[in-house]
Design a protein around this motif. Structure first.
Motif, PDB file in Angstrom:
ATOM      1  N   ILE A  97       0.812  -1.286  -0.011  1.00  0.00           N
ATOM      2  CA  ILE A  97      -0.046   0.063  -0.059  1.00  0.00           C
ATOM      3  C   ILE A  97       0.967   1.074   0.111  1.00  0.00           C
ATOM      4  O   ILE A  97       1.954   1.447   0.917  1.00  0.00           O
ATOM      5  CB  ILE A  97      -1.020  -0.136   1.208  1.00  0.00           C
ATOM      6  N   SER A  98       0.561   2.262  -0.997  1.00  0.00           N
ATOM      7  CA  SER A  98       1.767   3.228  -1.287  1.00  0.00           C
ATOM      8  C   SER A  98       0.934   4.729  -0.934  1.00  0.00           C
ATOM      9  O   SER A  98       1.371   5.543  -1.389  1.00  0.00           O
ATOM     10  CB  SER A  98       2.447   3.044  -2.535  1.00  0.00           C
ATOM     11  N   ASN A  99      -0.093   4.642  -0.166  1.00  0.00           N
ATOM     12  CA  ASN A  99      -0.620   5.829   0.294  1.00  0.00           C
ATOM     13  C   ASN A  99       0.052   6.754   1.015  1.00  0.00           C
ATOM     14  O   ASN A  99       0.410   6.174   1.936  1.00  0.00           O
ATOM     15  CB  ASN A  99      -2.210   5.639   0.924  1.00  0.00           C
ATOM     16  N   THR A 118      -6.348   4.226  -0.495  1.00  0.00           N
ATOM     17  CA  THR A 118      -5.481   2.867  -0.649  1.00  0.00           C
ATOM     18  C   THR A 118      -4.514   3.083  -1.737  1.00  0.00           C
ATOM     19  O   THR A 118      -3.400   2.654  -1.689  1.00  0.00           O
ATOM     20  CB  THR A 118      -6.191   1.642  -0.513  1.00  0.00           C
ATOM     21  N   LEU A 119      -4.941   3.525  -2.813  1.00  0.00           N
ATOM     22  CA  LEU A 119      -4.261   3.408  -4.185  1.00  0.00           C
ATOM     23  C   LEU A 119      -3.058   4.296  -3.946  1.00  0.00           C
ATOM     24  O   LEU A 119      -2.793   5.307  -3.100  1.00  0.00           O
ATOM     25  CB  LEU A 119      -5.140   4.032  -5.443  1.00  0.00           C
ATOM     26  N   ASN A 120      -2.084   4.258  -4.696  1.00  0.00           N
ATOM     27  CA  ASN A 120      -0.878   5.071  -4.690  1.00  0.00           C
ATOM     28  C   ASN A 120      -0.793   6.417  -5.315  1.00  0.00           C
ATOM     29  O   ASN A 120      -0.654   6.750  -6.342  1.00  0.00           O
ATOM     30  CB  ASN A 120       0.181   4.413  -5.614  1.00  0.00           C
ATOM     31  N   SER A 121      -1.449   7.251  -4.280  1.00  0.00           N
ATOM     32  CA  SER A 121      -1.442   8.691  -4.589  1.00  0.00           C
ATOM     33  C   SER A 121      -0.101   9.396  -4.392  1.00  0.00           C
ATOM     34  O   SER A 121       0.001  10.466  -4.709  1.00  0.00           O
ATOM     35  CB  SER A 121      -2.539   9.406  -3.854  1.00  0.00           C
ATOM     36  N   ARG A 122       0.895   8.713  -3.853  1.00  0.00           N
ATOM     37  CA  ARG A 122       2.394   9.287  -3.659  1.00  0.00           C
ATOM     38  C   ARG A 122       2.813   9.696  -4.956  1.00  0.00           C
ATOM     39  O   ARG A 122       3.408  10.817  -4.821  1.00  0.00           O
ATOM     40  CB  ARG A 122       3.160   8.236  -2.981  1.00  0.00           C
ATOM     41  N   ARG A 123       2.660   9.077  -5.834  1.00  0.00           N
ATOM     42  CA  ARG A 123       3.196   9.471  -7.362  1.00  0.00           C
ATOM     43  C   ARG A 123       2.523  10.471  -7.854  1.00  0.00           C
ATOM     44  O   ARG A 123       2.918  11.411  -8.950  1.00  0.00           O
ATOM     45  CB  ARG A 123       3.082   8.115  -8.201  1.00  0.00           C
ATOM     46  N   MET A 124       1.459  11.106  -7.355  1.00  0.00           N
ATOM     47  CA  MET A 124       0.655  12.280  -7.856  1.00  0.00           C
ATOM     48  C   MET A 124       1.382  13.630  -7.236  1.00  0.00           C
ATOM     49  O   MET A 124       0.907  14.668  -7.742  1.00  0.00           O
ATOM     50  CB  MET A 124      -0.800  12.266  -7.556  1.00  0.00           C
TER      51      MET A 124
END
Length: 406
Positions: A135-137, A266-272
Motif C-alpha cells: 500500500i503506497s498511500n 489505499t491507491l498510490n497517490s504518492r506518485r501524484m
C-alpha cells in the motif's frame, strides 16, 4: 502443492455459496478517522525523538504477538470434554482469534470435515488466508512499504496460533499465507518491483523469525498463472461490467461509497506529488473536498480490484490447490469463514491491517502491558510524544511513547 491440469470449470459454473472473496466486505475501511486533527504545518518536517531498533526489541516484539485475550489453561479446562476435532475448531473459533460469526463457523460441516480428516491422517491443520499487500498511500506510510514490525507481529501471531493447536494436536497447523501484493499491483498503482520486493521480504522474515515451518508465504499470481487465458478473459468481462454498473449484484449505494472511499485512501497517490496542504484537504474526513483525478483513479481502481477478485473466483483456484484448507479472511463476512485477527488487536482496539499503516506501541490496561495498534503514519510522525524507531537502513519499524525528559 501446485497442480498442472488444465482448467475444466466453465465460466458459468458457480459454487452453492458465494466465494469468500466476493462475499460481504471486500476492502477494509482504511480512510483516516474523524478523531485526527491535521496539524497546520507538515508533521513530516518536524523534529521528533528517534532511536535505532536494538536486540532487546526482538523479545518485545514476540511478546506483542501473544494475544492477551487467550488463556490456554482456561481453554483446556473449558473444552476438556470435547473430542479432538471440536477442540481444534473451538480454539480457532476463540474470540481472541475469530471476529466473524463463531456460531456459523462452529456449525459448518465443511470445516469440521477438513479438521476431522486431517486428524485421521495425522496431518497438520491447513489454514488458507489472503493477506499482505503493498500500500503506497502517503498518509499511511511515509516511506515506501516494506516489511516492518507490524508484519513481524502478525506473522508471529499466526505462528502462536499454530503452536496453540500443537499443544492439543502435535502435528499442529500450517498457515498458507497467500500474498496478493503482485495481484493488486495494477489497481493500487504500485510497480512489480515493489510488489516482488515485499513478497521476498516476507519470505525472508519467516526464516529470520524461525517460523517458516508453520507460516508458508505464497504468491497468488503463481496459482493464477495456470489459468492465464481464462483469467484474462474473465477479468476483462468483469472490469467492463463493474465500470458500466458499479452497483451490480445489488450492491447498496452506501456500501459502494464506503468501498470507494477506502480505495481512494489505499491507491498510490504518492506518485501524484500532492503537497501537505493538498493531502490534508483530500484525506481529511470532514473536508468534503475532492480532486477529480484522484476520484477517477479510485473509480477505475475499484472496478479493477473487484474484477480481479471475481475473475480469480471464476478459476476456483483455492479449492483446486488447497482442497484441505480451512478458509480464513481478513474481512467481515456473513458466511461461515474464519475471520482471523491478523494481529492480537485487529478489529478490537485497532482497525487497520498491518501494511495499511505503521505499528504504534501503546500501554495496555496494566502499567507493564503493551499492545500494538496500526495507525496512519501521518498521525504520529513529527509528534514529539512518540519516538520513531528505525532499523540500520533508516526504515521506520514502529513508534513508541517518548520517555518524559528528566
Amino acid at each position: 502443492m501446485l497442480m498442472s491440469e488444465p482448467l475444466s470449470v466453465p465460466a458459468s459454473a458457480a459454487n452453492q455459496q458465494l466465494p469468500v472473496g466476493l462475499s460481504g466486505e471486500i476492502i477494509s475501511r482504511s480512510q483516516i478517522g474523524h478523531e485526527f486533527v491535521w496539524p497546520k504545518n507538515d508533521p513530516r518536517s518536524q523534529w521528533q525523538p528517534q532511536r535505532t531498533y536494538g536486540p532487546s526489541d526482538d523479545a518485545r516484539i514476540r511478546r506483542l504477538s501473544i494475544s492477551p485475550h487467550f488463556d490456554m489453561d482456561a481453554f483446556l479446562e473449558r473444552t476438556k470434554t470435547l473430542d479432538l476435532p471440536s477442540r481444534i475448531i473451538e480454539l480457532l473459533n476463540h474470540n481472541a482469534f475469530q471476529f466473524n460469526s463463531r456460531k456459523k463457523f462452529r456449525e459448518c460441516d465443511q470445516w469440521r470435515q477438513v479438521v476431522t480428516e486431517a486428524c485421521e491422517k495425522g496431518a497438520p491443520i491447513e489454514i488458507l488466508i489472503l493477506a499482505f499487500c503493498v500500500i503506497s498511500n502517503p498518509t499511511k506510510r511515509v516511506q515506501p512499504t516494506e516489511v516492518t514490525t507490524a508484519d513481524d507481529v502478525s506473522l508471529l501471531h499466526m505462528d502462536n496460533i499454530a503452536r496453540h493447536i500443537a499443544n492439543i494436536y502435535p502435528p499442529g497447523a500450517t498457515f498458507h499465507v497467500i500474498s496478493d501484493s503482485t495481484f493488486y499491483a495494477l489497481p493500487l498503482g504500485v510497480t512489480s518491483v515493489e510488489a516482488q520486493n515485499y513478497l521476498v521480504q516476507l519470505r525472508r522474515r519467516t526464516e529470520d523469525l524461525q517460523i517458516a515451518e508453520t507460516i508458508k508465504i505464497h504468491d497468488i499470481s503463481d496459482y493464477l498463472s495456470y489459468y492465464n487465458q481464462f483469467f484474462h478473459e474473465r477479468f476483462e468481462i468483469w472490469c467492463a461490467k463493474f465500470l458500466a454498473d458499479p452497483l451490480s449484484h445489488d450492491l447498496p449505494v452506501d456500501e459502494y461509497q464506503r468501498w470507494h472511499a477506502s480505495m481512494r485512501a489505499t491507491l498510490n497517490s504518492r506518485r501524484m506529488g500532492f503537497s501537505y496542504e493538498q493531502l490534508a484537504a483530500l484525506f481529511c474526513a470532514d473536508s468534503g473536498i475532492s480532486l477529480a483525478q484522484l476520484d477517477d483513479s479510485a473509480t477505475l481502481a475499484l472496478a479493477e480490484y473487484r474484477a480481479l477478485k471475481a475473475a480469480a473466483a471464476d478459476t476456483n483456484w483455492e479449492k483446486r490447490h488447497f482442497p484441505n484448507a480451512i478458509r480464513a479472511t481478513i474481512h467481515a463476512k456473513k458466511i461461515p469463514v474464519l475471520g482471523l485477527r491478523l494481529y492480537p488487536e485487529y478489529k478490537l482496539g485497532s482497525r487497520l491491517l498491518p501494511y495499511h499503516g505503521i505499528a504504534v506501541l501503546v500501554s495496555g490496561d496494566n502499567d507493564d502491558a503493551e499492545r500494538m495498534e496500526i495507525r496512519h503514519e501521518i498521525t504520529v510522525i513529527g509528534n514529539p510524544s512518540f519516538t520513531r524507531v528505525i532499523d540500520e537502513k533508516g526504515l521506520t519499524q514502529f513508534y513508541e511513547p517518548s520517555k518524559p525528559s528528566v
